[in-house]
Write an enzyme that holds these catalytic residues in place. Structure first.
Site, PDB file in Angstrom:
ATOM      1  N   CYS A  65      17.138  -4.749   4.335  1.00  0.00           N
ATOM      2  CA  CYS A  65      15.702  -4.989   4.557  1.00  0.00           C
ATOM      3  C   CYS A  65      15.472  -6.390   5.142  1.00  0.00           C
ATOM      4  O   CYS A  65      16.056  -7.372   4.666  1.00  0.00           O
ATOM      5  CB  CYS A  65      14.955  -4.829   3.236  1.00  0.00           C
ATOM      6  SG  CYS A  65      13.179  -5.009   3.417  1.00  0.00           S
ATOM      7  N   CYS A  69      12.304 -11.001  -0.254  1.00  0.00           N
ATOM      8  CA  CYS A  69      11.860 -10.961  -1.659  1.00  0.00           C
ATOM      9  C   CYS A  69      13.030 -11.409  -2.543  1.00  0.00           C
ATOM     10  O   CYS A  69      14.073 -10.752  -2.575  1.00  0.00           O
ATOM     11  CB  CYS A  69      11.413  -9.554  -2.034  1.00  0.00           C
ATOM     12  SG  CYS A  69      10.380  -8.778  -0.773  1.00  0.00           S
ATOM     13  N   CYS A  72      15.117  -9.128  -4.856  1.00  0.00           N
ATOM     14  CA  CYS A  72      15.530  -7.793  -4.419  1.00  0.00           C
ATOM     15  C   CYS A  72      16.960  -7.710  -3.878  1.00  0.00           C
ATOM     16  O   CYS A  72      17.314  -8.391  -2.906  1.00  0.00           O
ATOM     17  CB  CYS A  72      14.551  -7.278  -3.365  1.00  0.00           C
ATOM     18  SG  CYS A  72      14.909  -5.550  -2.939  1.00  0.00           S
ATOM     19  N   CYS A 109       9.368  10.045  -6.426  1.00  0.00           N
ATOM     20  CA  CYS A 109       8.989   8.877  -5.622  1.00  0.00           C
ATOM     21  C   CYS A 109      10.135   8.472  -4.697  1.00  0.00           C
ATOM     22  O   CYS A 109      11.242   8.189  -5.149  1.00  0.00           O
ATOM     23  CB  CYS A 109       8.633   7.725  -6.558  1.00  0.00           C
ATOM     24  SG  CYS A 109       8.134   6.254  -5.653  1.00  0.00           S
ATOM     25  N   CYS A 140       5.261  10.822  -4.240  1.00  0.00           N
ATOM     26  CA  CYS A 140       4.966   9.391  -4.175  1.00  0.00           C
ATOM     27  C   CYS A 140       5.949   8.773  -3.187  1.00  0.00           C
ATOM     28  O   CYS A 140       7.092   9.247  -3.079  1.00  0.00           O
ATOM     29  CB  CYS A 140       5.133   8.769  -5.557  1.00  0.00           C
ATOM     30  SG  CYS A 140       4.944   6.973  -5.565  1.00  0.00           S
ATOM     31  N   CYS A 200      -0.610   3.239  -6.423  1.00  0.00           N
ATOM     32  CA  CYS A 200       0.277   2.832  -7.516  1.00  0.00           C
ATOM     33  C   CYS A 200       0.644   1.384  -7.207  1.00  0.00           C
ATOM     34  O   CYS A 200       1.270   1.113  -6.183  1.00  0.00           O
ATOM     35  CB  CYS A 200       1.519   3.730  -7.522  1.00  0.00           C
ATOM     36  SG  CYS A 200       2.843   3.122  -8.583  1.00  0.00           S
ATOM     37  N   ARG A 272       3.025   1.922 -16.418  1.00  0.00           N
ATOM     38  CA  ARG A 272       4.397   2.451 -16.387  1.00  0.00           C
ATOM     39  C   ARG A 272       5.441   1.391 -16.755  1.00  0.00           C
ATOM     40  O   ARG A 272       5.516   0.337 -16.120  1.00  0.00           O
ATOM     41  CB  ARG A 272       4.701   3.009 -14.986  1.00  0.00           C
ATOM     42  CG  ARG A 272       6.113   3.615 -14.888  1.00  0.00           C
ATOM     43  CD  ARG A 272       6.352   4.309 -13.552  1.00  0.00           C
ATOM     44  NE  ARG A 272       5.340   5.307 -13.326  1.00  0.00           N
ATOM     45  CZ  ARG A 272       4.595   5.391 -12.209  1.00  0.00           C
ATOM     46  NH1 ARG A 272       4.774   4.557 -11.220  1.00  0.00           N
ATOM     47  NH2 ARG A 272       3.674   6.326 -12.100  1.00  0.00           N
TER      48      ARG A 272
HETATM   49  N1  SAM Z   1      10.277  -2.075   0.534  1.00  0.00           N
HETATM   50  C1  SAM Z   1       9.147  -1.556  -0.103  1.00  0.00           C
HETATM   51  C2  SAM Z   1       8.272  -2.622  -0.701  1.00  0.00           C
HETATM   52  O1  SAM Z   1       8.726  -3.710  -0.969  1.00  0.00           O
HETATM   53  O2  SAM Z   1       7.113  -2.321  -0.945  1.00  0.00           O
HETATM   54  C3  SAM Z   1       9.430  -0.516  -1.158  1.00  0.00           C
HETATM   55  C4  SAM Z   1      10.627  -0.678  -2.054  1.00  0.00           C
HETATM   56  S1  SAM Z   1      10.639  -2.117  -3.100  1.00  0.00           S
HETATM   57  C5  SAM Z   1      12.283  -2.090  -3.714  1.00  0.00           C
HETATM   58  C6  SAM Z   1       9.622  -1.593  -4.471  1.00  0.00           C
HETATM   59  C7  SAM Z   1       9.439  -2.540  -5.624  1.00  0.00           C
HETATM   60  O3  SAM Z   1      10.614  -2.593  -6.407  1.00  0.00           O
HETATM   61  C8  SAM Z   1       9.136  -3.977  -5.336  1.00  0.00           C
HETATM   62  O4  SAM Z   1       7.809  -4.194  -4.978  1.00  0.00           O
HETATM   63  C9  SAM Z   1       9.445  -4.625  -6.677  1.00  0.00           C
HETATM   64  O5  SAM Z   1       8.295  -4.646  -7.493  1.00  0.00           O
HETATM   65  C10 SAM Z   1      10.495  -3.694  -7.285  1.00  0.00           C
HETATM   66  N2  SAM Z   1      11.791  -4.358  -7.418  1.00  0.00           N
HETATM   67  C11 SAM Z   1      12.682  -4.615  -6.430  1.00  0.00           C
HETATM   68  N3  SAM Z   1      13.752  -5.271  -6.922  1.00  0.00           N
HETATM   69  C12 SAM Z   1      13.544  -5.432  -8.237  1.00  0.00           C
HETATM   70  C13 SAM Z   1      14.284  -6.062  -9.284  1.00  0.00           C
HETATM   71  N4  SAM Z   1      15.446  -6.652  -9.063  1.00  0.00           N
HETATM   72  N5  SAM Z   1      13.767  -6.045 -10.529  1.00  0.00           N
HETATM   73  C14 SAM Z   1      12.562  -5.463 -10.765  1.00  0.00           C
HETATM   74  N6  SAM Z   1      11.827  -4.863  -9.820  1.00  0.00           N
HETATM   75  C15 SAM Z   1      12.295  -4.858  -8.571  1.00  0.00           C
HETATM   76  C1  DTB Z   2       8.335  -0.087  -8.939  1.00  0.00           C
HETATM   77  O1  DTB Z   2       7.375  -0.788  -9.292  1.00  0.00           O
HETATM   78  N1  DTB Z   2       9.565  -0.189  -9.431  1.00  0.00           N
HETATM   79  C2  DTB Z   2      10.445   0.739  -8.780  1.00  0.00           C
HETATM   80  C3  DTB Z   2       9.495   1.528  -7.840  1.00  0.00           C
HETATM   81  N2  DTB Z   2       8.260   0.851  -8.013  1.00  0.00           N
HETATM   82  C4  DTB Z   2       9.839   1.731  -6.456  1.00  0.00           C
HETATM   83  C5  DTB Z   2      11.613   0.093  -8.162  1.00  0.00           C
HETATM   84  C6  DTB Z   2      12.454  -0.733  -9.106  1.00  0.00           C
HETATM   85  C7  DTB Z   2      13.626  -1.263  -8.383  1.00  0.00           C
HETATM   86  C8  DTB Z   2      14.565  -1.995  -9.284  1.00  0.00           C
HETATM   87  C9  DTB Z   2      15.755  -2.540  -8.550  1.00  0.00           C
HETATM   88  C10 DTB Z   2      16.579  -1.501  -7.854  1.00  0.00           C
HETATM   89  O2  DTB Z   2      16.952  -0.478  -8.481  1.00  0.00           O
HETATM   90  O3  DTB Z   2      16.917  -1.716  -6.686  1.00  0.00           O
HETATM   91 FE1  SF4 Z   3      12.587  -5.114   1.234  1.00  0.00          FE
HETATM   92 FE2  SF4 Z   3      13.235  -5.263  -1.317  1.00  0.00          FE
HETATM   93 FE3  SF4 Z   3      11.233  -6.714  -0.406  1.00  0.00          FE
HETATM   94 FE4  SF4 Z   3      10.967  -3.999  -0.574  1.00  0.00          FE
HETATM   95  S1  SF4 Z   3      11.209  -5.441  -2.269  1.00  0.00           S
HETATM   96  S2  SF4 Z   3      10.348  -5.347   1.121  1.00  0.00           S
HETATM   97  S3  SF4 Z   3      13.084  -3.422  -0.140  1.00  0.00           S
HETATM   98  S4  SF4 Z   3      13.381  -6.919   0.194  1.00  0.00           S
END
Ligand code: SAM
Ligand code: DTB
Ligand code: SF4
Length: 349
Positions: A65, A69, A72, A109, A140, A200, A272
């Protein structure tokens, strides 16, 4: 401040309250027993407190990506164990959806590690949505930022919910993500709501934010013209290689407070328990359900990290006397309307 004084003034199912940081910080300051009494009472007057909604996640496009973030593992900016993959083809997604349904989930989702979907990907994602919906699952997706037209296209394909998290307060957000703004996120939420989909929207705690950031974040969610239908509260999952790995873990009771206050501020939303459940004890989760959580991500994986095994979750529901949609469905097939209540202390939902 007493629990009674903290009771949200004028908050009924019909009147929408505007929350301030000070009011929310007062809730955070309450003795735990007062806070839980208050949040559980709000929960009980809006929901069947013994029911939990189950959503299953699938990463349809993993890693690589362009966003930065800091939490992430899928960001291309950091060296993490995640391998980037292309957008999945349709059949394996449908297989995963069938398995999720068979295991008892009612919502599926689909998540993609995108800043926003490209035109060339929309057609395949829309096909996935159509087919998953045709299985009788709620759909979703979480695909990053979407413009007005993309939101309409997803709605037309049958998308019921769009997940797009604000993640934290506007002030703290700047310390976590530099490749997009809070305003960008709010604009997508507007596009999703305008297209007629359920929003959501939630966030992550345990990123090193202060309590006032958590309070501001909850104010932003609750003060939206329509509060989100579902509010995922994620506990940071610390993944090696991400800048937030190694942050001091949040106190478990602060997490429970967050759930309780989200319940009080957004009484009709599904709150949730999301990422981080694998690191939570059964007792902590039970406390969160009492505080007002009524939905979880269910299935052995989140997107790239692990989640409690479904058998473990089912055993926990059974020990706590919690029902899921599957039992509700079975129950309503075998019982008359009068017998449907799952509340055992005299009130009917
Ligand atoms: N890329 C899209 C976005 O950022 O909206 C969708 C996927 S992103 C992985 C969805 C959500 O996963 C993020 O907004 C964040 O709240 C959650 N997330 C990602 N990495 C995480 C982590 N290490 N621990 C907890 N939540 C995480
Ligand atoms: C949300 O709030 N949490 C989910 C879903 N929406 C997409 C994602 C959590 C991701 C946790 C880290 C991972 O598994 O990569
Ligand atoms: Fe990309 Fe992860 Fe950020 Fe979603 S949360 S925009 S997957 S870096």
């Amino acid at each position: 401040m007493s629990a009674t004084a903290a009771a949200p003034q004028g908050q009924t199912k019909h009147a929408k309250k505007h929350w301030t940081r000070e009011e929310v910080l007062d809730l955070f300051e309450l003795p735990m027993n007062d806070l839980l009494f208050l949040s559980h009472s709000v929960h009980r007057s809006h929901f069947d407190v013994n029911h939990v909604q189950l959503s299953t996640l699938l990463s349809i496009k993993t890693g690589g990506c362009p966003e930065d973030c800091q939490y992430c593992p899928q960001s291309a900016h950091f060296e993490t164990p995640v391998e980037a993959t292309k957008l999945m083809s349709i059949e394996p997604v449908l297989e995963a959806a069938r398995a999720a349904k068979a295991a008892g989930a009612t919502r599926f989702c689909m998540g993609a590690a995108w800043r926003s979907p490209k035109a060339r990907d929309m057609e395949r994602v829309c096909d996935m949505i159509k087919e998953v919906k045709a299985m009788g699952l709620e759909t979703c997706a979480t695909l990053g930022m979407v413009d007005e037209q993309q939101a309409k296209t997803l709605k037309e394909a049958g998308l019921d919910y769009y997940n797009h998290n604000l993640d934290s307060s506007e002030e703290f957000y700047k310390e976590i993500i530099t490749t997009r703004t809070y305003e960008d996120r709010l604009q997508t939420l507007k596009n999703v709501a305008d297209a007629g989909m359920n929003v959501c929207c939630g966030g992550i705690v345990g990123m090193g934010e202060q309590r006032h950031h958590r309070a501001d974040f909850l104010c932003t969610l609750a003060n939206l013209s329509t509060p989100p239908h579902s509010v995922p509260i994620n506990m940071l999952v610390q993944v090696a290689g991400t800048p937030l790995s190694g942050r001091e873990a949040l106190d478990v009771f602060e997490f429970v407070r967050m759930v309780a206050i989200a319940r009080i501020m957004m009484p009709s939303s599904y709150v949730r328990l999301s990422a981080g459940r694998e690191q939570m004890s059964d007792e902590m989760q039970a406390m969160c359900f009492f505080a007002g959580a009524n939905s979880i991500f269910y299935g052995d994986e989140l997107l790239t990290t692990s989640n409690p095994q479904t058998e473990k979750d089912r055993a926990l529901f059974s020990r706590l006397g919690l029902t899921t949609d599957r039992e509700m469905e079975n129950h309503s097939h075998s019982a008359g309307e009068d017998e449907k209540s799952h509340c055992h202390v005299g009130c009917k939902h």
